[in-house]
Design a protein around this motif. Sequence first.
Motif, PDB file in Angstrom:
ATOM      1  N   PHE A 163       7.074 -51.717  45.502  1.00 14.15           N
ATOM      2  CA  PHE A 163       8.269 -51.080  44.960  1.00 14.15           C
ATOM      3  C   PHE A 163       7.926 -50.157  43.791  1.00 14.15           C
ATOM      4  O   PHE A 163       8.449 -49.059  43.681  1.00 14.15           O
ATOM      5  CB  PHE A 163       9.248 -52.148  44.451  1.00 14.15           C
ATOM      6  N   TYR A 164       7.072 -50.629  42.906  1.00 13.71           N
ATOM      7  CA  TYR A 164       6.844 -49.896  41.656  1.00 13.71           C
ATOM      8  C   TYR A 164       5.880 -48.719  41.813  1.00 13.71           C
ATOM      9  O   TYR A 164       5.905 -47.796  41.006  1.00 13.71           O
ATOM     10  CB  TYR A 164       6.318 -50.844  40.570  1.00 13.71           C
ATOM     11  N   THR A 165       4.990 -48.806  42.825  1.00 17.37           N
ATOM     12  CA  THR A 165       4.031 -47.699  43.007  1.00 17.37           C
ATOM     13  C   THR A 165       4.430 -46.772  44.146  1.00 17.37           C
ATOM     14  O   THR A 165       3.882 -45.680  44.262  1.00 17.37           O
ATOM     15  CB  THR A 165       2.618 -48.230  43.334  1.00 17.37           C
ATOM     16  N   GLY A 166       5.336 -47.224  45.026  1.00 17.70           N
ATOM     17  CA  GLY A 166       5.651 -46.433  46.215  1.00 17.70           C
ATOM     18  C   GLY A 166       4.504 -46.400  47.211  1.00 17.70           C
ATOM     19  O   GLY A 166       4.415 -45.496  48.035  1.00 17.70           O
ATOM     20  N   ARG A 167       3.632 -47.415  47.142  1.00 20.45           N
ATOM     21  CA  ARG A 167       2.429 -47.421  47.988  1.00 20.45           C
ATOM     22  C   ARG A 167       2.261 -48.785  48.671  1.00 20.45           C
ATOM     23  O   ARG A 167       2.667 -49.808  48.151  1.00 20.45           O
ATOM     24  CB  ARG A 167       1.201 -47.094  47.140  1.00 20.45           C
ATOM     25  N   TYR A 168       1.620 -48.731  49.834  1.00 25.86           N
ATOM     26  CA  TYR A 168       1.408 -49.948  50.606  1.00 25.86           C
ATOM     27  C   TYR A 168       0.479 -50.920  49.861  1.00 25.86           C
ATOM     28  O   TYR A 168      -0.344 -50.515  49.039  1.00 25.86           O
ATOM     29  CB  TYR A 168       0.788 -49.620  51.963  1.00 25.86           C
ATOM     30  N   THR A 169       0.601 -52.174  50.255  1.00 20.03           N
ATOM     31  CA  THR A 169      -0.207 -53.234  49.648  1.00 20.03           C
ATOM     32  C   THR A 169      -1.696 -52.902  49.674  1.00 20.03           C
ATOM     33  O   THR A 169      -2.397 -53.079  48.685  1.00 20.03           O
ATOM     34  CB  THR A 169       0.012 -54.556  50.411  1.00 20.03           C
ATOM     35  N   HIS A 170      -2.170 -52.448  50.823  1.00 20.71           N
ATOM     36  CA  HIS A 170      -3.611 -52.190  50.915  1.00 20.71           C
ATOM     37  C   HIS A 170      -4.009 -50.972  50.096  1.00 20.71           C
ATOM     38  O   HIS A 170      -5.171 -50.804  49.759  1.00 20.71           O
ATOM     39  CB  HIS A 170      -4.057 -52.008  52.361  1.00 20.71           C
ATOM     40  N   ALA A 171      -3.043 -50.133  49.779  1.00 11.47           N
ATOM     41  CA  ALA A 171      -3.359 -48.949  48.995  1.00 11.47           C
ATOM     42  C   ALA A 171      -3.476 -49.290  47.508  1.00 11.47           C
ATOM     43  O   ALA A 171      -4.438 -48.895  46.843  1.00 11.47           O
ATOM     44  CB  ALA A 171      -2.301 -47.872  49.215  1.00 11.47           C
ATOM     45  N   HIS A 172      -2.510 -50.047  46.993  1.00 11.79           N
ATOM     46  CA  HIS A 172      -2.601 -50.359  45.556  1.00 11.79           C
ATOM     47  C   HIS A 172      -3.496 -51.552  45.282  1.00 11.79           C
ATOM     48  O   HIS A 172      -3.955 -51.736  44.153  1.00 11.79           O
ATOM     49  CB  HIS A 172      -1.216 -50.530  44.929  1.00 11.79           C
ATOM     50  N   GLY A 173      -3.767 -52.372  46.298  1.00  9.72           N
ATOM     51  CA  GLY A 173      -4.769 -53.429  46.140  1.00  9.72           C
ATOM     52  C   GLY A 173      -4.251 -54.731  45.541  1.00  9.72           C
ATOM     53  O   GLY A 173      -4.971 -55.725  45.532  1.00  9.72           O
ATOM     54  N   THR A 174      -3.031 -54.761  45.050  1.00  3.99           N
ATOM     55  CA  THR A 174      -2.470 -56.008  44.520  1.00  3.99           C
ATOM     56  C   THR A 174      -1.868 -56.778  45.683  1.00  3.99           C
ATOM     57  O   THR A 174      -0.666 -56.751  45.900  1.00  3.99           O
ATOM     58  CB  THR A 174      -1.403 -55.694  43.441  1.00  3.99           C
ATOM     59  N   TYR A 175      -2.716 -57.445  46.450  1.00  3.19           N
ATOM     60  CA  TYR A 175      -2.240 -58.034  47.698  1.00  3.19           C
ATOM     61  C   TYR A 175      -1.772 -59.462  47.525  1.00  3.19           C
ATOM     62  O   TYR A 175      -1.384 -60.108  48.485  1.00  3.19           O
ATOM     63  CB  TYR A 175      -3.287 -57.932  48.803  1.00  3.19           C
ATOM     64  N   TRP A 176      -1.811 -59.950  46.327  1.00  5.16           N
ATOM     65  CA  TRP A 176      -1.280 -61.278  46.091  1.00  5.16           C
ATOM     66  C   TRP A 176      -0.878 -61.418  44.633  1.00  5.16           C
ATOM     67  O   TRP A 176      -1.313 -60.646  43.793  1.00  5.16           O
ATOM     68  CB  TRP A 176      -2.277 -62.383  46.489  1.00  5.16           C
ATOM     69  N   ASN A 177      -0.044 -62.407  44.368  1.00  2.00           N
ATOM     70  CA  ASN A 177       0.361 -62.710  42.997  1.00  2.00           C
ATOM     71  C   ASN A 177      -0.863 -62.835  42.095  1.00  2.00           C
ATOM     72  O   ASN A 177      -1.877 -63.374  42.502  1.00  2.00           O
ATOM     73  CB  ASN A 177       1.114 -64.039  42.939  1.00  2.00           C
ATOM     74  N   GLU A 178      -0.705 -62.414  40.878  1.00  2.00           N
ATOM     75  CA  GLU A 178      -1.707 -62.541  39.814  1.00  2.00           C
ATOM     76  C   GLU A 178      -2.882 -61.588  39.984  1.00  2.00           C
ATOM     77  O   GLU A 178      -3.768 -61.549  39.140  1.00  2.00           O
ATOM     78  CB  GLU A 178      -2.268 -63.967  39.649  1.00  2.00           C
ATOM     79  N   ILE A 179      -2.933 -60.838  41.082  1.00  2.00           N
ATOM     80  CA  ILE A 179      -3.967 -59.811  41.156  1.00  2.00           C
ATOM     81  C   ILE A 179      -3.478 -58.627  40.329  1.00  2.00           C
ATOM     82  O   ILE A 179      -2.422 -58.060  40.610  1.00  2.00           O
ATOM     83  CB  ILE A 179      -4.229 -59.360  42.604  1.00  2.00           C
ATOM     84  N   PRO A 180      -4.223 -58.263  39.303  1.00  2.00           N
ATOM     85  CA  PRO A 180      -3.749 -57.194  38.419  1.00  2.00           C
ATOM     86  C   PRO A 180      -3.599 -55.876  39.189  1.00  2.00           C
ATOM     87  O   PRO A 180      -4.277 -55.646  40.191  1.00  2.00           O
ATOM     88  CB  PRO A 180      -4.861 -57.077  37.370  1.00  2.00           C
ATOM     89  N   LEU A 181      -2.717 -55.057  38.706  1.00  2.00           N
ATOM     90  CA  LEU A 181      -2.565 -53.730  39.295  1.00  2.00           C
ATOM     91  C   LEU A 181      -3.655 -52.816  38.731  1.00  2.00           C
ATOM     92  O   LEU A 181      -3.915 -52.810  37.523  1.00  2.00           O
ATOM     93  CB  LEU A 181      -1.184 -53.158  38.960  1.00  2.00           C
ATOM     94  N   ALA A 182      -4.284 -52.058  39.616  1.00  2.00           N
ATOM     95  CA  ALA A 182      -5.344 -51.137  39.182  1.00  2.00           C
ATOM     96  C   ALA A 182      -4.791 -50.178  38.125  1.00  2.00           C
ATOM     97  O   ALA A 182      -3.662 -49.704  38.236  1.00  2.00           O
ATOM     98  CB  ALA A 182      -5.874 -50.361  40.384  1.00  2.00           C
ATOM     99  N   ILE A 183      -5.601 -49.894  37.131  1.00  2.00           N
ATOM    100  CA  ILE A 183      -5.076 -49.144  35.984  1.00  2.00           C
ATOM    101  C   ILE A 183      -4.840 -47.676  36.295  1.00  2.00           C
ATOM    102  O   ILE A 183      -4.182 -46.991  35.526  1.00  2.00           O
ATOM    103  CB  ILE A 183      -5.982 -49.268  34.740  1.00  2.00           C
ATOM    104  N   ASP A 184      -5.340 -47.202  37.409  1.00  2.00           N
ATOM    105  CA  ASP A 184      -5.043 -45.804  37.736  1.00  2.00           C
ATOM    106  C   ASP A 184      -3.843 -45.662  38.673  1.00  2.00           C
ATOM    107  O   ASP A 184      -3.498 -44.552  39.067  1.00  2.00           O
ATOM    108  CB  ASP A 184      -6.269 -45.075  38.292  1.00  2.00           C
TER     109      ASP A 184
END
Lengths: 512, 512
Positions: free
Chosen positions: B60-81
């Motif tokens: 929701f917050y990035t407008g990108r698919y799970t595999h694209a932003h990489g946060t595929y599970w709870n507690e996985i930090p969001l990439a800083i870029d």
Amino acid sequence: MAEIRNVLFIMVDQMRADCLSIDGHPVVQTPNLDRLAKRGVRFSRAYVQTAVCGPSRACFYTGRYTHAHGTYWNEIPLAIDEQTLGQVVRNAGVRAALCGKTHMTADEATLERLQVVEPVRERLRHAGFEPWEVNDFWGEGWMQHLHSRGYDLPFENPMLAAFQVTAPDGARRNGWRFENCRLPTVYDQADSDTAFMTDRAMAFIDDAGDAPWLLHLSYLKPHWPNVAPVPYNTLYDPADVPAPNRAEHERTNPHPILQPFREERRGLALDDEQTWRNMRATYYGLITEIDTHIGRLMAHLEARGRLDDTLIIFVSDHGEYMGDHWLFEKELFYEEAIRVPLIIVDPDPRADGTRGSVQDVWVESIDLMPTCLEALNISIPPAVQGRSLLGIVRGAQPDSWRDAVFGDWDFRFYRTSAILRLPVNRCRAWMIRDEAYKYVHFNGLPDMLFDLRQDPSELCNLAEDPSRKEVIAAYRERLLAWRQATEDDRLGKWLEAQMGRAGVYWVPDDIF
Amino acid sequence: MAEIRNVLFIMVDQMRADCLSIDGHPVVQTPNLDRLAKRGVRFSRAYVQTAVCGPSRACFYTGRYTHAHGTYWNEIPLAIDEQTLGQVVRNAGVRAALCGKTHMTADEATLERLQVVEPVRERLRHAGFEPWEVNDFWGEGWMQHLHSRGYDLPFENPMLAAFQVTAPDGARRNGWRFENCRLPTVYDQADSDTAFMTDRAMAFIDDAGDAPWLLHLSYLKPHWPNVAPVPYNTLYDPADVPAPNRAEHERTNPHPILQPFREERRGLALDDEQTWRNMRATYYGLITEIDTHIGRLMAHLEARGRLDDTLIIFVSDHGEYMGDHWLFEKELFYEEAIRVPLIIVDPDPRADGTRGSVQDVWVESIDLMPTCLEALNISIPPAVQGRSLLGIVRGAQPDSWRDAVFGDWDFRFYRTSAILRLPVNRCRAWMIRDEAYKYVHFNGLPDMLFDLRQDPSELCNLAEDPSRKEVIAAYRERLLAWRQATEDDRLGKWLEAQMGRAGVYWVPDDIF
């Protein structure tokens, strides 16, 4: 023998796997590389993940697949949270220097947005290596060297200066043009980029003294433009070079991407026999030039007593078609482009049992970064997807080693994509290659399938053969499995390393 | 009416798509949401990319698919870029505040490594929103509020304090336990998290005054623990709730993942009729509680004159099984988990033609971020993979809209993965759902296939049916195409935006 303290990680640019005399090449002579191969291990099935400089190098430097690090084409910056070989080694307190090319850029836009300060930014450029001597085709250092040596070159345009050649009448010619590939460079062999970078590598080794180091010596050659100094420009006779691996039906009834791509990437020129003969002969000359300087470098290491405590890796970032399959340079997934020479020399006595051997395990470029780290006894970041080869070099039988290699190629930035009327997001192909087959899955174009036992030269695309339907279905499933297993999990792997595998759900059992 | 100046982006946690009285739900009453739906557009096919809080919200917050932003599970930090909605809006000079939960963490390890300074870091936390009132289940603000109101709660353990309930004899009970779900919370309805966050949202609207803003009001409820204040705890009679959507053969002959997963995630408890009746009734009560406060919020907006210049979005981060398919909570890909309620109210006169309509275009959660940005007239970052819904809300017929939705789920962090003896990198499933079928591809487990025309309740897995082999092959190819088209191309898209599509190869034509 001492423990390994140093790693000399030599990369050449665009050298085919078959261009070693020890491998039985009919023309090119590589006595010094052959000697390395005899002292170490040669890997006969070493593959890059993608046959383009920038993305391939990003795989080498991060130990991660193209889709994981996201640098899927040249000039796409590397994400700033990727951990590169150079960074990891330097963070461990070991000098990690670059002498040559990386073809990598940092994501300066994000660095700016996050207000990252300059000393930190600097460490993200050049793939994280200390920029001892940068030469991304026309490095300042080499240009200044040529200038100081008095060569009269158009230094205001290094792209021309680096590749000018001299015609028999003394006139200058443009070395980018194929018809000039037999003419010698303006500079002598002692001042070529290959010679200069070797000198600088030796200077680094002296500079480093007895402290441990990793040196990434990354030559520009034998990457096109195919121009060489005397005597390498005419070392080999065009009449002797092997004919291209290509069939007439590949040109008359091609896979739809081949014709536009070979047109765009100058493949048509190599349809002409004299052109491929000349180009190949100079290409071989450039390889022998590199070989000569590697001999010089080894003598230097030996003189400094460094042969005994230095792991040496020799590899190429991808191959070169030189007219094979009617193509020039690289890209796509034919063996000529994705298979590379790989030699690892490990001075450790544990490697004595494998010296001079040829190993046929499936190697991917992502394996080199963890190999370097293991040799230096530096822990491998959890996000690394490759596996260290050091155990194999030391005679261990790895358990559950991979049985295939994978590839990824994006051609959205080529005119070819527009000619094929493909939307940008369909300009991607994935490859799997194992013992039996090579399968390439496009997205909106027909597939490619080669039966490598029947057709090791990859001349007959069987993807449309109805009898191969089951084979294709099986390989598609393997491609799905590959991607499912290798998502971009930089931070997921970090979490896994932090928290272990199971039971990290946020509601602890004992809350009940 | 004025131009849109503000966006009120309301998210609830774990609310099923079917829990709206306007949608014909037999029990739950949502008069205020129904009113919103009549003033705006309700989307009947809105899907999240993955039915877990953290990764779903990252989409929701990035407008990108799970595999694209990489946060595929709870507690996985969001990439800083990654560029989040909050960041992009704030970078455009508009206030973007958070009131509630995001379930997001920043990659502090990399921020540390890159020596990013604190004011910048702060902007990467909470998905980039200004932390007006953070409440990631037991926010400090809400806890202080409860404390100041004099409640005697175990504040030293907010995880318990937030969910204590009162037995008829006055004794305190643990609201996490299913058997306590009918008991009222210790705090009154005016002090519940839902009430408190609504108060704080109204305070933000007042604080913002006439300057434009985006407010992400993100309620914790109706996420489990199912505990509600009086009167919502007993608003609905357990005898009235609809029975779970499940078939006996799903339990006796299940897909291999179902039994270990439902055991691990407390699904067995809902096999019991009284339990699912009680749990459902309280769940509905929590939804009506939210509805009541949304009514209060709308009255506040109206009183401030903000209904005319504020785009309102109401959505959930995923659904809830409550015993459907013998499961509890969410995850996997059944409709109950991945389909969510979505209402968009656009005060612009151009949206008059769609007011009160139900739109059945395929919506993915990645569409909301670009929708917000378009409403605020802020340009959408090139890496965004979703598409703005604003045109549809304004009656436009979008060309070439998607004809399917996709999903991604990783279960490596569950004990289930170990019970199934799956290596961590095989704990991933991908889903495609279109008009005809839902297909789920596992990696080392059998697939799932539901024929949605014959079996809209998804009770019969047809993946092993030989007559569906061709169907499965076709969907596998579509999954491959989906991934090939949506690689993690944050920086590739940036390059594309910089350089255009073709001809950026490093050797310019005019060098020849």
